[in-house]
Structures are given as C-alpha cells and as structure tokens.
Motif scaffolding. Structure first.
Motif, short mmCIF file in Angstrom:
data_model
loop_
_atom_site.label_atom_id
_atom_site.label_comp_id
_atom_site.label_asym_id
_atom_site.label_seq_id
_atom_site.Cartn_x
_atom_site.Cartn_y
_atom_site.Cartn_z
N ALA A 199 -0.04 -0.03 -0.95
CA ALA A 199 -0.92 0.32 0.17
C ALA A 199 -2.21 -0.50 0.18
O ALA A 199 -2.81 -0.69 1.23
CB ALA A 199 -1.25 1.82 0.11
N SER A 216 8.12 1.99 -0.23
CA SER A 216 7.09 2.77 0.46
C SER A 216 5.75 2.05 0.52
O SER A 216 5.38 1.32 -0.39
CB SER A 216 6.92 4.12 -0.25
OG SER A 216 5.79 4.79 0.26
N GLU A 266 3.13 4.13 1.44
CA GLU A 266 2.23 5.29 1.31
C GLU A 266 1.37 5.13 0.08
O GLU A 266 1.88 4.82 -1.00
CB GLU A 266 3.06 6.57 1.15
CG GLU A 266 3.80 7.00 2.39
CD GLU A 266 2.85 7.50 3.46
OE1 GLU A 266 1.91 8.24 3.12
OE2 GLU A 266 3.06 7.12 4.64
N ARG A 267 0.07 5.40 0.21
CA ARG A 267 -0.83 5.20 -0.93
C ARG A 267 -0.55 6.23 -2.04
O ARG A 267 -0.60 5.90 -3.22
CB ARG A 267 -2.28 5.30 -0.46
CG ARG A 267 -3.29 5.04 -1.57
CD ARG A 267 -4.71 4.85 -1.05
NE ARG A 267 -4.89 3.55 -0.42
CZ ARG A 267 -5.06 3.34 0.87
NH1 ARG A 267 -5.08 4.37 1.71
NH2 ARG A 267 -5.19 2.12 1.35
#
Lengths: 453, 453
Positions: A21, A58, A60-61
């Motif tokens: 991220a 992914s 997403e953080r």
C-alpha cells in the motif's frame, strides 16, 4: 531501566501490515512459466487457499489477523525486546542496541508467525493436508507445529543432506505428528526420476520445493506452503516489527538503523516493514539493512531479473534480485540464507534505494555469535549471527566516531540445534565461503531468466 | 485471560527464603567423615567461601539477594508462569494447570539461579577459579555461564559417558570459556588411580564430584561448587516459588498442589519452599509432591540414614533419604535425577510428613513429554517430564471425579539437548528402568552409613 521490554498478550497486533500500500513503485506481476503472461489467481488455486492468494496481491494497507491465529500467537507472543546491555558493555560502545528475540517460539524461530496463519487459512478452506519443503528444518518444524494445532496432516520434504546430518529437527517434526521424507524421495514423479539418475543424490532446497509442489498439486485435498519469499509470508511476519515499535515507544526510543539477516526476505521484512512505513509515509529516515552471506550474495551482487523460485522451473517467474535459479550456494551452516533469490517486495524496495544490503563472511559471523553468547547468554542461530556481525561493526564505528546510535536487530532464532556448527568454528574448521564474480556471472548467464521490460 | 503471567524485573525477589526458620524439626547436623562428630565451618573453608558456609547453617528466614546477582537474574528473570490451556484442553480436565518455565535461562534450566549466586559469593571472597562436576551437562553449563559473568575461571569434570555421548553440552560450556574434562581424568590423584585400575572407565557422578573436590581442595585459589543437595543451593532456588506466588496472586489463584521433579532437591525446593511456608506459618494446606524416577527411588523406597554425598566418601555425612552412596542407578535419560540421596532439608520435611513423594516410570514420562510438546509447543527436559506425568495423572483424576483443582508445576528446563532421548522413545527403544527391593536392600546394607541417633 529494564533489560526486557515486554508487552501483554492484549498488545499482540490485530492487523498484518501490507507494505504494498505504501510502496512508491509497485512490484511487477509474477508471470506464468509457460506463457510468460501475468498469472491469474485461478492458476494458484491448486497450491494455495483463496485467502492467501488474495493476500499475495492485495493492496490493502492492513489485513485483520483472525482471532484463532492471535490465540495461538499468544502462546509465545508478544516476544521480548531486549536491550543488549551485555554486548554494549563488551564493545564499550555509546550505541544503544536492542534485539527482538523470536527464538522463544515453539519452533525456536520467527517461522511459526506465518506457519500458523497459513495453516489457519488452509483449515477454513477445507484443506486436509499441507506439503512443504525444509532445508535445515526450521520451517518444517514451524509448519508441523501449526498443522498439528489446527488438526491437519503435514508432510515435509527435507533435503536429504540435512535429513541425514541433522536428525534432531526430524525428531521435533515427528513430535508434532508430521511426516518427514528425505528429498529426493520416491513419493513424487520428479523425485523418482532424480533417484533413477542418481540414487545417492543428497538433494537441494530447489528439488524439495519441486517435490512438495508436485505432491500438493496432485492431491485435491492438499495444499502447498512456503516459508519465505512470497508476499503473504512477508506480510504475516510484520507482527514482529509492529510489536517492536510498541516496545521501543515504551522505552522512549526509536531506531536509527534496523539490521536483519536475509535469506528469502521474511525475517528482514518482518522487523523492517512496519518501520519502513514510517520512512515512506511519515518522512522518517531509518536505515534498513539486510545482511546476506558472502557465499549467497543475491542482494549485493545478483541481478534484478525475472527468475523461477525453484530449481526445476515449476513456479511462476518472479521479478527479483537473483543469482540464477541454478546457483548452488556453498554448504554454509546458515542453511536458511542459502537461497538464490530475494522476495519480490524486498527486491523492488532495494531497486528503489529504500533499503540497504551488505554481506558478511561466515567466519566473522561465528565470531560475532560467540561474542553474543558470552555477552547476552543466548545462543543465536547461524542465520542470526549475520545480523549480529553487522551490528557489532556499526556499534564499534559508533565508539570510534564517538557518536551514539540506536540499533535494532532481529534475533530470529536460537542455535540450540546448531551446536555442531559452533563446534566446527571453535575447532578452527570453518573458514569463509565466498563466491567469485565469474561463478555468479556464469550462473546468471546460464540460467533461463530475463530482464523485466 | 492471558496464557502467560509476567512480572517486571523490579519484581524479582529481593530475598532468598530460608525454610530452616520455619521447620518444626530442624535437620540434624552434618558429621565429619572421619570423626563422625558435627563438622565445624572451618572444615568447609577449603571448598566454599565463608558466605555460603554461613548460608548452609543459617536460621535467618530471609537472606538478602545482592544487587549484582539480581542484575544478572534480570537477563532472563522473572521467568513466565504459564497457564497450560493446551494441556487442559487435551486432557478435557476441569483442573487448572500452571507451570513455571525455567527453561528460558542461559543454560536452559533453573540451575543458573544458584550458579550466579555461588559465583558472586566466590568472587567477593577472592576465588580465582571454581571446580565442579556435571552429569548430563546442565549444571556445568550454568556454572560456566556464571563464572564467565564474574570473570572467574571454571573447570568442569564431566562424566566420561556424557562427555562422549552429549558433545553439545560440552560445546556450550566451552562457549562460556570454561574448561571441560572427561572424568575420570588424569588431572587428579583419584582420577589417575581409577584410570590405572580401569583405563576405559566411563565414570559416574560420584567420581566426578570426588575429582572436583580434590582439585578445589588442593588449589588455594580455587573453590568447589555443587548444583543441588546442599542447603544454600536450595535456598537460592526459592526465587522460583516466590515469583510464582506473585504471579498466581495476579491471576487470582492459589495452588491446591505443587509438583516438581526430584533429583537432589533444588528444583523441588525452589518452587515448593515459599508455598510450604504458607502451610507451616499460615495454616494453608497445599500438597507438595516430589516426583522421582522408578529407577532411583530414594524418597519412596530409600532409608533415612547418615550417608556420604559422593561415592568415594570424601564429603561430610548427611542425614538424608538414600539408596546408599554405592547405588548405581540405571542410565535413564533424566540424568539430573540419577543421584542416590536427597538433600537434608527435603529429607527432614519428608520424614515429618510435610511433603509427599511419588515415583514415575521412564516410558510413562516420555509419553507425558510428547503429549506436552503437542499441547503446549515446548519440549520439556527429561527431568521435567516426571512432573508432567504426575500432573497429567492428577488432572485426569479431576476429570474422573468431576472436581477442579489448581495444579502448579516446575517446568525446570527445555529438552533441546535431549532430542536423542525423544528419538529413542519414539522408535520404541525406551522401556521402564525399575529396581528391585533386593537391589535396594543390598545397596543400603552394603554401604557404610548409619541410622541417626
């Protein structure tokens, strides 16, 4: 002032930190080994449960850690952060040295952090058994522990040379009810082929990976698991660095540099990535130093290329610093650092100049390990001595320059199953194992891999 | 609810607890081996520093722990108290099981607790070097660590059979800069005599003790140190039980019974004595159970007699439960429990019915050890499996009777250097090692010892 900075079980992180991220340049995609087109998730489904495949890509953080996983972590986590006062005194350095001690886990290293998570995601996906490879045995032990905790079967393909020479890791894997087979084995087509060609083969990590993948792919109830390199593995290890941040805050400190051994990247990423987020997102300037052995110098002397993760060329092609997947490192005692390539995330960060890499000689590392035993009373794994050697060098430089720095390193495991290596060093039979430019050049040139566009 | 109950370093006890102050019947005095008169302190001065001789006979309830000793303890203490939720679940028991885990120390057992204290009192007395014996190597490692911490030399006489078969303990002792010699050795008169009679002797703990004593007594700059049995050794271990009391208070709990393995008594006394004080002085009724191996049953089947601490008869005569100092226990894997006698304090307490003793078979202990590995993820030392076996029996009884009890036990060390023993058990080559009444009777009758008046 305390030596050990402890956290309560309530402070075990609730999220894995995903550095994807925050990376300024995202890594290039893995490619299909046949078509050399970016792979699609469905191609990985014979090997991994869907949740792990999603984590692999992914952006997403933060990814929530399941409660079932946190409950098992709580058997040994949070691990202690220890101020190395004994080592500071021995070196007479103004530097402050801290280490995060992952050797308190059931397997004696950081490996169970991802083994437990991988076993959980497999369990909820209905997997009945997991196949994996192991070199010296750390990862095999960790996955055996995790599978037993969730009531799954586990079969471990252990490099024949280690299987024969390090029997105690095998005993430990058996104690967790897992099966261990020397690789090459007669349980796979690839293994049988190799045994026909060379009945006395002592195996290699690349061969063992190929066997485990074949076994998992051919059994609809089985999956495969890897202990380093892949993005989701590095992701799970970030609980190490997250805990270390909390602990250093309690100590009122923050590192100027972080040092970790480097094999495939999970140990390094585990402690570094949460701090690197501070560099990337908060303008901090913490030096992050990966330490690899002289004899397997993919970060300091390898090439950034698309290459395979295994010797047989069965895995997707990954964009990484590599010595070529045919590269055969010297049989150094730090078995966990004998891998030809670096994980994709770490490779991209190094390429972008966001982390540093150095290499250390084997003899210098064992000397550092013995100093650490005397100073701190803990026997470090041979892998961990690589970080210690670099830390000692930096701390001595602080003394010489009369400047204090705060140094954090990952003591990724204990060396209780590596005493024969220390014995060999003390008896004078361990020298440096280096590699020439010609050898690296030949391996890189002779291997089927290619420069990213 | 947390699994691990932790204390801060500030909570490390400030005093050793001396149970002599609270015993209803004080133990009888040690006797001179020649005159059979009570020994005077000056007779012990060639072997021990004055401070330890005073502790050996002190009636003070609390003896202050020097700050220098507490500072070294703080490298690994306070040790965790762990709720064995995995084991409770495996046994489906209503019992609550806690264990105090001493395996986190530099030597991997409780032994450094007294090694550090003994090294400190020697250091301030001007001792230059300490000689000791070791069987399997736990105590030798602990004393090597402690001597190195205080800058003293250390020489360890290691039973030849262990020296040859357990090389990793030797490596660890060397790593702490101590010297290890196989016993019998050519460094003492007694050793040379034995080697003349039998050049292939594999030694025994009794012989190694005699060698270390001879070496210490003949060198004005040297002292001797013992790892169990003696009152001052048991005294130092009481920090274990004191910490456990604080930890159980934090958990809002108190044990109904405490279980510990029994060799010479230091492990048992360490966890039990501070709780036993509650029985003696506060009217509590906590069961305190010592667990010895079937094959060396001094507490359950030995005699209460005056006997020697070593085979050669060089030590003072001690009033204790003994199998006779000539008794040669089977070569079970729990080397730390292979001693013919019980410490004086524990012997008197058993005689007075204030503690209990049971014995366990070797095969049952290893089975319990393997169950524990699976349930808790920690590999217990073979000595520790004796406590675990008894605890499992009590917890199963709780299930059968539908009653909950709170059980505390001392997990005195890890088994990372004992994997060959687990391997032997898993391969089916370990059976019980028992001893017949006739063998015990013959040993007791044939040994030069006598009933206290």
């Amino acid at each position: 002032m305390e030596n050990k900075i402890q956290l309560s079980e309530k402070e075990i992180p609730r999220f894995f930190y995903n550095i994807m991220a925050d990376m300024p340049n995202k890594p290039m995609p893995p490619l299909h080994p046949g078509t050399r087109e970016p792979i699609t998730p469905d191609l990985l489904e014979p090997l991994f449960p869907r949740e792990l495949i999603m984590q692999e890509t992914s952006a997403e953080r933060y990814i929530e850690i399941p409660e079932e996983v946190r409950r098992i972590y709580a058997k040994w986590r949070p691990t202690p952060l220890i101020r190395a006062r004994g080592l500071e005194k021995m070196l007479d350095t103004p530097a402050k040295i801290y280490y995060k001690y992952e050797g308190v886990s059931p397997a004696g290293s950081h490996k169970p952090n991802t083994a437990v998570a991988q076993a959980f995601y497999n369990k909820i996906a209905g997997t009945k058994r997991i196949a994996t490879e192991t070199g010296a045995g750390q990862w095999g032990t960790a996955l055996a522990y995790a599978c037993q905790a969730f009531g799954m079967e586990c079969e471990v393909y252990m490099v024949r040379a280690s299987y024969d020479h390090k029997p105690y890791r095998k005993v430990m894997i058996n104690a967790f009810d897992a099966q261990v087979y020397p690789s090459p084995s007669d349980r796979t087509e690839y293994g049988r082929q190799l045994l026909r060609e060379n009945p006395g083969s002592t195996g290699s990590l690349g061969i063992a990976i190929s066997e485990a993948i074949e076994k998992a792919a051919s059994d609809p109830e089985a999956h495969y698991a890897l202990g380093s390199v892949l993005n989701h593995v590095l992701l799970h290890q970030t609980i190490i660095g997250q805990e270390a941040i909390l602990q250093l805050e309690k100590a009122g400190d923050m590192p100027d540099m972080i040092v970790a051994p480097f094999g495939g990247g999970s140990n390094f990423a585990g402690i570094v990535f949460p701090f690197l987020r501070m560099n990337l997102a908060e303008g901090q300037n913490i030096r992050c130093i990966a330490v690899e052995p002289n004899s397997c110098p993919k970060l300091t002397r390898g090439k950034f290329r698309y290459d395979f993760g295994d010797t047989a060329g069965k895995t997707p092609l990954l964009p990484m610093y590599t010595l070529g997947h045919d590269f055969m490192p010297s049989p150094i005692h730090a078995g966990g650092l004998r891998y030809h390539g670096a994980g994709v995330l770490v490779s991209q960060l190094l390429k972008d100049g966001l982390i540093e890499a150095v290499s250390e000689s084997q003899d210098r590392c064992f000397k550092a390990g013995l100093d650490f035993i005397k100073a701190e009373g803990i026997i470090p794994a041979p892998e961990a001595t690589h970080a210690i050697s670099t830390v000692i060098g930096e701390a001595v430089r602080c003394r010489e320059e009369g400047r204090s720095k705060t140094i954090l390193f990952n003591l990724c495991g204990h060396g209780h199953f590596d005493m024969s290596a220390y014995e060999a060093y003390m008896s004078g039979s361990i020298k440096d194992a280096n590699v020439t430019d010609e050898e690296i050049g030949a391996s890189v040139a002779g291997t089927d891999m290619f420069q990213p566009a």
